[in-house]
Design an enzyme around this catalytic site. Structure first.
Site, short mmCIF file in Angstrom:
data_model
loop_
_atom_site.label_atom_id
_atom_site.label_comp_id
_atom_site.label_asym_id
_atom_site.label_seq_id
_atom_site.Cartn_x
_atom_site.Cartn_y
_atom_site.Cartn_z
N GLY A 31 0.81 -1.22 0.00
CA GLY A 31 0.00 0.00 0.00
C GLY A 31 0.84 1.26 0.00
N GLY A 36 5.22 4.02 -9.06
CA GLY A 36 5.96 2.77 -9.30
C GLY A 36 5.04 1.57 -9.20
N HIS A 37 4.19 1.55 -8.18
CA HIS A 37 3.21 0.47 -8.05
C HIS A 37 2.25 0.47 -9.24
CE1 HIS A 37 4.02 1.24 -3.59
NE2 HIS A 37 4.31 -0.04 -3.70
N LYS A 149 13.15 -2.58 -8.26
CA LYS A 149 13.71 -1.76 -7.19
C LYS A 149 14.08 -2.64 -6.00
CE LYS A 149 13.02 1.67 -3.85
NZ LYS A 149 12.45 0.83 -2.79
N ASP A 150 13.25 -3.66 -5.74
CA ASP A 150 13.54 -4.61 -4.66
C ASP A 150 14.13 -5.87 -5.31
OD1 ASP A 150 12.18 -3.26 -2.17
OD2 ASP A 150 10.86 -2.97 -3.88
P1 AMP Z 1 5.99 -2.40 -1.60
O1 AMP Z 1 4.59 -1.90 -1.49
O2 AMP Z 1 7.02 -1.36 -1.34
O3 AMP Z 1 6.22 -3.68 -0.86
O4 AMP Z 1 6.21 -2.75 -3.14
C1 AMP Z 1 5.30 -3.55 -3.83
C2 AMP Z 1 5.87 -3.86 -5.19
O5 AMP Z 1 6.13 -2.64 -5.88
C3 AMP Z 1 7.22 -4.59 -5.09
O6 AMP Z 1 7.28 -5.59 -6.11
C4 AMP Z 1 8.21 -3.49 -5.35
O7 AMP Z 1 9.44 -3.95 -5.90
C5 AMP Z 1 7.46 -2.64 -6.35
N1 AMP Z 1 8.00 -1.27 -6.38
C6 AMP Z 1 8.27 -0.48 -5.32
N2 AMP Z 1 8.80 0.69 -5.74
C7 AMP Z 1 8.87 0.62 -7.09
C8 AMP Z 1 9.35 1.51 -8.11
N3 AMP Z 1 9.85 2.71 -7.82
N4 AMP Z 1 9.27 1.11 -9.38
C9 AMP Z 1 8.76 -0.12 -9.70
N5 AMP Z 1 8.31 -1.00 -8.79
C10 AMP Z 1 8.36 -0.64 -7.51
#
Ligand code: AMP
Length: 282
Positions: A31, A36-37, A149-150
């Protein structure tokens, strides 16, 4: 878009999709969604008939003293953003729904979890592996989309899916950045104005490293020093690690192979940011 909070409801929806031959792409998130998401959702839409997104701040991937409690939560905005970007199902379970009792199962990918962030966040990737496996088992998507990114997380998930023969195809989408190069992250909202400005040093350091590779540098320690020395030019930044590793094993490789992953973790005050860049050497 419909929003479901119960596993039984998701299963019913999944059964229906299965009956109709509808292909599902899942985008797991915690969330506080940013562009990016949304890029992942848009990519997912090109790979399946329906995009499902999960929003769940997973307690098992946070260590003691990490930011689980203060992690940004804004389901109302997330809901609107997902609906506007073509998501059809939002799965937003409670912690009790996902973990009705403390899990007795532990998943680990030790070869991929011992380096980089895993070396500094014991248990983190075990928590990621567990929640991703549960989400895949609950939603049974044909495709799951993650962000580069991860990178280490994506590597762990890929291996997990391979070793457990999970019937899903994993896609990793490129990192989306702000105009000044900072990788988008939910944690960027923690940054003070000065730290936000200073945080552009991560991308500048990665660019320095990539330029050094282009100029012929093949020594991993030299590339790591190159990243670290750029980070050191920013007084607000405190380096956690600067690494030049094999992108598949995530282990040191010197001289670097045909591809090298440059990766950084840097603290600004209490906020820890990560970023990386894959460089083709040959
Ligand atoms: P998170 O909500 O931060 O756990 O991220 C959820 C998904 O979004 C994970 O697969 C992350 O790698 C991806 N994500 C986070 N930041 C970015 C970004 N800047 N660009 C692309 N994907 C992203």
């Amino acid at each position: 878009m419909i929003e479901l909070t119960r596993i039984a409801e998701i299963r019913a929806r999944r059964d229906e999709a299965f009956r109709l031959g509808t292909r599902i792409a899942l985008v797991p998130t915690m969330g506080a969604l940013h562009d990016g998401h949304i890029t992942l959702v848009q990519k997912a839409a090109t790979m399946a008939d329906e995009v499902w997104a999960s929003v769940f701040v997973n307690p098992t991937q946070f260590g003691p003293g990490e930011d689980f409690e203060r992690y940004p939560r804004d389901l109302e905005t997330d809901r609107a953003r997902l609906a506007a970007s073509g998501c059809t199902v939002l799965f937003a379970p409670t912690t009790a729904e996902m973990y009705p009792r403390p899990p007795a199962v532990a998943l680990d990918v030790p070869t991929l979890s011992s380096s980089l962030c895993g070396a500094h966040r014991p248990g983190h990737f075990g928590g990621v592996a567990l929640v991703v496996t549960k989400l895949l088992a609950i939603c049974l998507p044909q495709v799951a989309v993650f962000g580069a990114k991860d990178w280490q997380q994506a590597a762990v998930v890929r291996r997990l899916v391979e070793d457990l023969n999970l019937p899903v195809s994993v896609h990793v989408a490129p990192t989306r950045r702000e105009a000044d190069g900072l990788a988008m992250s939910s944690r960027n909202s923690y940054l003070s104005r000065d730290d936000r400005r200073a945080a552009t040093v991560l991308k500048r350091a990665l660019d320095d490293g990539a330029a050094a590779v282009s100029a012929g540098e093949r020594s991993a320690p030299t590339l790591e020093r190159c990243l670290a020395s750029r980070v050191a030019t920013e007084p607000r930044a405190r380096l956690h690690y600067a690494a030049a590793v094999d992108p598949d094993t995530l282990l040191p490789r010197d001289p670097v192979g045909p591809r090298v992953l440059l990766a950084l973790a840097v603290h600004f005050g209490d906020t820890r940011l990560i970023d990386n860049c894959l460089v083709e050497v040959a």
